[in-house]
Design an enzyme around this catalytic site. Sequence first.
Site, PDB file in Angstrom:
ATOM      1  CG  HIS A 179     -38.208 -18.754  36.614  1.00 50.43           C
ATOM      2  ND1 HIS A 179     -39.488 -18.798  37.143  1.00 50.43           N
ATOM      3  CD2 HIS A 179     -37.391 -18.534  37.672  1.00 50.43           C
ATOM      4  CE1 HIS A 179     -39.429 -18.616  38.453  1.00 50.43           C
ATOM      5  NE2 HIS A 179     -38.168 -18.453  38.803  1.00 50.43           N
ATOM      6  CG  ASP A 239     -33.292 -42.280  45.563  1.00 49.67           C
ATOM      7  OD1 ASP A 239     -32.445 -42.718  44.761  1.00 49.67           O
ATOM      8  OD2 ASP A 239     -33.705 -42.946  46.536  1.00 49.67           O
TER       9      ASP A 239
END
Length: 442
Positions: A148, A384
Amino acid sequence: MKVKVESSRIIKPFYEDIPPSTKSYIPLSVFDKVTYEAQIAVIYAYRPPTPPNAAIKLGLQKAIAVYREWAGRLGKDEHGNPVILLNDEGVKFVEASSDSTLDKVIPFKPSASLLKLHPSLNNVVELVQVQVTRFTCGSLVVGFTAHHTVADGHSTSNFLVAWGQACRGLDINPLPLHDRTIFNPRNPPLIEYEHKGAEFMSKFVKKENSLNETHHVTEDIVVHKVHFTVEFLAKIKAKASSMNGNNKPYSTFESLVAHLWRAITKARGLSGFETTHIRISVNGRMRLNPRIPNEYFGNLVLWAFPTAKVKDLLREPLPYATKLIHDAVMKVNNNYFRSFIDFANHKVLKEDEDLVPTADMNKHILCPNLEVDSWLRFPFYDLDFGTGCPYMFMPSYFPTEGMMFLLPSFIGDGSIDVFIPLFQDNLPTFKKICYSFDFLQN
């Protein structure tokens, strides 16, 4: 669910042209320094047909050639300041297999078994880790972990979309904006807000709080998944906005979080005189003036802290809690972000007041408070690899009591799934009232 690791390796950026220098670095911004210093893990599931591991790996190598920070390491410059070393040391890529079909474990229940689907988050030097797990039915699960400190959810989701583009042989678009030196303090500084207790706290207070934290065994905390249909969300929103004087309804997010705040507070059985707050992330890209491009890669988040007495929260109707949330989020505006930049540079960096960030992933119990991580607007479902988008996406197993994750349901109809870690003893009451119209009407 048995998962067998077949291979684990470090993969490095793949450059089409001459590789850049590995001696450079990017200094951390004040927003990077104040965020969570921890790895965050998410999980994707894909139905067959799925691309081969080699194609996923090559796409990752091309993506980290553009997002070089992920292939680097956290370190310090010659003056001891924290930086991201652009040394191209690489990311971890793990290939694994399971002896079962995916339909036996899907939809995944929030349990410790999810930890088998991504590399460990502990003692990790790599800033990104990927695990691809093949199931006997031909399905694929991709576990992704990222540090993070390098990037917030907005930036990380942009990277994940770019990874998919690279796998499909497309140019990465849009390209990331890497410059983290754009948040300059004003001269003279103008600190208009109180940042102690919000983004920063005394290191001594933080240490005392951690020592005082009640230690429960992990088994006491259950991560409960709640599904809110579009119809139920509409009713929550209508009820939350019913007393809104400016005729503009509150958002679905504000209304739902207000409902959950009240329901969880009720389920916890807190004293009416206790104070409770929610920590809500606010994206600064749209708040700062001039506006920061969406392509900015890094952390650019501060937090709103709507606060109430327990007795007021439960006695007053839903619009009361919703207004508290709305007003607190609206307060984190351009002036607030500028005030934070000035405070972080002049008070924290120059005067060394022994202040440390309040963001803490090592805190396992947030009661009487809550934290909300909303992933409702991130394009996580757009990853994708070449054979279609995932049919499911979810956070990994984070059994931190009171830390909620909101994300679009994989059904794709606008409904919302919420992952809520609660103490086992509080769960029956929460289940009883989270869909209760009687509670909603109170």
